[in-house]
Write a protein that holds these residues in place. Structure first.
Motif, PDB file in Angstrom:
ATOM      1  N   ARG A  44      45.699  10.820  13.430  1.00 34.06           N
ATOM      2  CA  ARG A  44      46.344   9.867  14.587  1.00 34.06           C
ATOM      3  C   ARG A  44      45.227  10.059  15.933  1.00 34.06           C
ATOM      4  O   ARG A  44      44.851   8.895  16.310  1.00 34.06           O
ATOM      5  CB  ARG A  44      47.510   9.910  14.815  1.00 34.06           C
ATOM      6  N   LEU A  45      44.997  11.137  16.206  1.00 36.06           N
ATOM      7  CA  LEU A  45      44.225  11.382  17.333  1.00 36.06           C
ATOM      8  C   LEU A  45      42.765  10.970  17.051  1.00 36.06           C
ATOM      9  O   LEU A  45      42.036  10.681  17.883  1.00 36.06           O
ATOM     10  CB  LEU A  45      44.225  12.952  17.687  1.00 36.06           C
ATOM     11  N   LYS A  46      42.396  11.367  15.717  1.00 30.80           N
ATOM     12  CA  LYS A  46      40.973  11.049  15.534  1.00 30.80           C
ATOM     13  C   LYS A  46      40.683   9.315  15.740  1.00 30.80           C
ATOM     14  O   LYS A  46      39.837   9.173  16.334  1.00 30.80           O
ATOM     15  CB  LYS A  46      40.740  11.263  13.898  1.00 30.80           C
ATOM     16  N   LYS A  47      41.614   8.643  15.264  1.00 26.43           N
ATOM     17  CA  LYS A  47      41.815   7.233  15.422  1.00 26.43           C
ATOM     18  C   LYS A  47      41.445   6.723  16.915  1.00 26.43           C
ATOM     19  O   LYS A  47      40.608   5.940  17.447  1.00 26.43           O
ATOM     20  CB  LYS A  47      42.676   6.509  15.058  1.00 26.43           C
ATOM     21  N   SER A  48      42.183   7.551  17.865  1.00 17.00           N
ATOM     22  CA  SER A  48      42.142   7.271  19.191  1.00 17.00           C
ATOM     23  C   SER A  48      41.240   7.677  19.928  1.00 17.00           C
ATOM     24  O   SER A  48      40.494   6.975  20.678  1.00 17.00           O
ATOM     25  CB  SER A  48      43.586   7.616  19.719  1.00 17.00           C
ATOM     26  N   ILE A  49      40.554   8.810  19.393  1.00 18.66           N
ATOM     27  CA  ILE A  49      39.200   9.254  20.128  1.00 18.66           C
ATOM     28  C   ILE A  49      37.925   8.533  19.878  1.00 18.66           C
ATOM     29  O   ILE A  49      37.121   8.560  20.398  1.00 18.66           O
ATOM     30  CB  ILE A  49      39.112  11.034  20.000  1.00 18.66           C
ATOM     31  N   GLN A  50      37.862   8.201  18.346  1.00 24.41           N
ATOM     32  CA  GLN A  50      36.890   7.175  18.058  1.00 24.41           C
ATOM     33  C   GLN A  50      36.587   6.012  18.890  1.00 24.41           C
ATOM     34  O   GLN A  50      35.542   5.506  18.932  1.00 24.41           O
ATOM     35  CB  GLN A  50      37.298   6.689  16.424  1.00 24.41           C
ATOM     36  N   ARG A  51      37.592   5.607  19.620  1.00 19.65           N
ATOM     37  CA  ARG A  51      37.592   4.370  20.448  1.00 19.65           C
ATOM     38  C   ARG A  51      36.555   4.496  21.582  1.00 19.65           C
ATOM     39  O   ARG A  51      35.929   3.859  21.997  1.00 19.65           O
ATOM     40  CB  ARG A  51      38.731   3.792  21.025  1.00 19.65           C
ATOM     41  N   PHE A  52      36.549   6.042  22.016  1.00 23.15           N
ATOM     42  CA  PHE A  52      35.495   6.073  23.216  1.00 23.15           C
ATOM     43  C   PHE A  52      34.637   7.049  22.876  1.00 23.15           C
ATOM     44  O   PHE A  52      33.649   7.139  23.803  1.00 23.15           O
ATOM     45  CB  PHE A  52      36.359   6.553  24.202  1.00 23.15           C
ATOM     46  N   VAL A  53      34.504   7.908  21.644  1.00 21.44           N
ATOM     47  CA  VAL A  53      33.428   8.895  21.481  1.00 21.44           C
ATOM     48  C   VAL A  53      32.417   8.333  21.029  1.00 21.44           C
ATOM     49  O   VAL A  53      32.513   7.541  20.008  1.00 21.44           O
ATOM     50  CB  VAL A  53      34.000   9.899  20.579  1.00 21.44           C
ATOM     51  N   PRO A  54      31.027   8.397  21.474  1.00 25.31           N
ATOM     52  CA  PRO A  54      29.755   7.646  20.923  1.00 25.31           C
ATOM     53  C   PRO A  54      29.862   8.002  19.336  1.00 25.31           C
ATOM     54  O   PRO A  54      29.962   9.149  19.133  1.00 25.31           O
ATOM     55  CB  PRO A  54      28.800   8.417  21.795  1.00 25.31           C
ATOM     56  N   GLU A  55      29.242   7.238  18.524  1.00 27.02           N
ATOM     57  CA  GLU A  55      29.068   7.415  17.044  1.00 27.02           C
ATOM     58  C   GLU A  55      28.313   8.730  16.851  1.00 27.02           C
ATOM     59  O   GLU A  55      28.581   9.055  15.711  1.00 27.02           O
ATOM     60  CB  GLU A  55      28.796   6.115  16.463  1.00 27.02           C
ATOM     61  N   ASP A  56      27.406   8.979  17.544  1.00 23.18           N
ATOM     62  CA  ASP A  56      26.684  10.012  16.923  1.00 23.18           C
ATOM     63  C   ASP A  56      27.029  11.242  17.477  1.00 23.18           C
ATOM     64  O   ASP A  56      26.490  12.558  16.823  1.00 23.18           O
ATOM     65  CB  ASP A  56      24.910   9.720  17.779  1.00 23.18           C
ATOM     66  N   ILE A  57      28.250  11.493  17.826  1.00 21.17           N
ATOM     67  CA  ILE A  57      28.971  12.671  18.051  1.00 21.17           C
ATOM     68  C   ILE A  57      29.864  13.007  16.816  1.00 21.17           C
ATOM     69  O   ILE A  57      30.572  12.087  16.425  1.00 21.17           O
ATOM     70  CB  ILE A  57      29.698  13.081  19.303  1.00 21.17           C
ATOM     71  N   GLN A  58      29.635  14.167  16.111  1.00 21.41           N
ATOM     72  CA  GLN A  58      30.378  14.413  14.783  1.00 21.41           C
ATOM     73  C   GLN A  58      31.880  14.878  15.210  1.00 21.41           C
ATOM     74  O   GLN A  58      31.866  15.418  16.097  1.00 21.41           O
ATOM     75  CB  GLN A  58      29.648  15.559  14.195  1.00 21.41           C
ATOM     76  N   LEU A  59      32.533  14.187  14.525  1.00 18.47           N
ATOM     77  CA  LEU A  59      34.278  14.667  14.671  1.00 18.47           C
ATOM     78  C   LEU A  59      34.587  15.542  13.303  1.00 18.47           C
ATOM     79  O   LEU A  59      34.394  14.840  12.412  1.00 18.47           O
ATOM     80  CB  LEU A  59      34.921  13.330  14.885  1.00 18.47           C
TER      81      LEU A  59
END
Ligand code: NAD
Length: 252
Positions: A44-59
């Motif tokens: 759930r948190l992954k989905k929400s942080i993907q909205r603002f974390v730049p794509e080139d940062i690894q999660l």
């Protein structure tokens, strides 16, 4: 860009949203030329942080309630980058029932959960990060003044932060010969998701602002900048310390 963290890989644990202290740290790491890698608690948190974390940062997934998840996360990051220069642990939790009561009403399960997530997890993070850490490396955790003073309504979290601060000193001693430094930032009160779990948090935030030296709360960006310094080789002389970044609240 060149900065004090150029070529450094830093694992940042605890971004829940853009108000998170960990997010202030990510901004500072990027501004100083570092490479942040973010861990998240659940999907759930992954989905929400993907909205603002730049794509080139690894999660990377990491629920710190499980040692195996911590080990797996560091293995995954270590194998991908070859080494890790620093870790920011910006994680705490106590169940709402435990937090809203005075310490005297704290039950065993509530005590254990708060200690496990808020204090023990830092020890486990140090252990599983260790095989991948460079020389020098820097580990940072986030604490609060409620570790050393009885702050109204902070209750069980104050006890967990006291354990966390003590862990900083012992880990610094354990890992010192490997040039791994361990420090904590004791941040002033900032309105984040974690703070809203504290009963009367509005009053806590107001009191904290009024006790700063010029009646303005510290910002997550100011906390992040001190974290960047602690992660950098400018601070190789410091370990086992608790640094107040609270605009002077602890002086009053
Ligand atoms: P936040 O709610 O943004 O961050 C707390 C983070 O803890 C979240 O990202 C959450 O996902 C994570 N977390 C909780 N349980 C977890 C688990 N089982 N596994 C993995 N992650 C888990 O709030 P914040 O205020 O930015 O908190 C970061 C740290 O700063 C905490 O240690 C907090 O106690 C500390 N701190 C906060 C303040 C403040 O006023 N906000 C002041 C001093 C210290």
């Amino acid at each position: 860009m060149n900065g004090i963290l150029t070529d450094k890989v830093i694992v940042v644990m605890g971004v829940a949203n853009q108000r998170s202290i960990a997010w202030g740290c990510v901004q500072a790491i990027l501004a100083q030329g570092g490479t942040p890698v973010l861990t998240y608690q659940n999907e759930r948190l992954k989905k929400s942080i993907q909205r603002f974390v730049p794509e080139d940062i690894q999660l990377v997934a990491c629920d710190v309630a499980e040692d195996a998840a911590i080990q797996q996360a560091f293995q995954q990051i270590g194998e991908r980058y070859g080494n890790i220069d620093g870790v920011i642990h910006a994680i705490a939790y106590a169940d709402p029932e435990t937090l809203k009561q005075g310490l005297v009403e704290t039950r065993r399960t509530g005590y254990n959960l708060a200690q496990e997530i808020s204090a023990y997890s830092f020890i486990a993070v140090a252990r599983y990060a260790r095989p991948w850490l460079t020389k020098p490396a820097s580990l940072i955790t986030l604490t609060y003044f409620g570790a050393t003073r009885a702050i109204p309504n902070y209750n069980m979290m104050g006890v967990a932060k006291a354990a966390l601060e003590s862990s900083v000193r012992y880990l610094a001693t354990d890992l010192g010969t490997e040039q791994i430094r361990v420090n904590a930032i004791s941040a002033g009160a900032v309105k984040t998701l974690a703070v809203t779990g504290i009963k009367g948090h509005g009053d806590l935030l107001k009191m904290s602002t009024s006790l700063t030296v010029y009646q303005q709360s510290v910002t997550t960006s100011e906390i992040g900048n001190v974290a960047a310094f602690l992660l950098s080789d400018l601070s190789t002389g410091m370990t086992g310390d608790i640094l107040y970044v609270d605009k002077g609240v602890h002086l009053m």
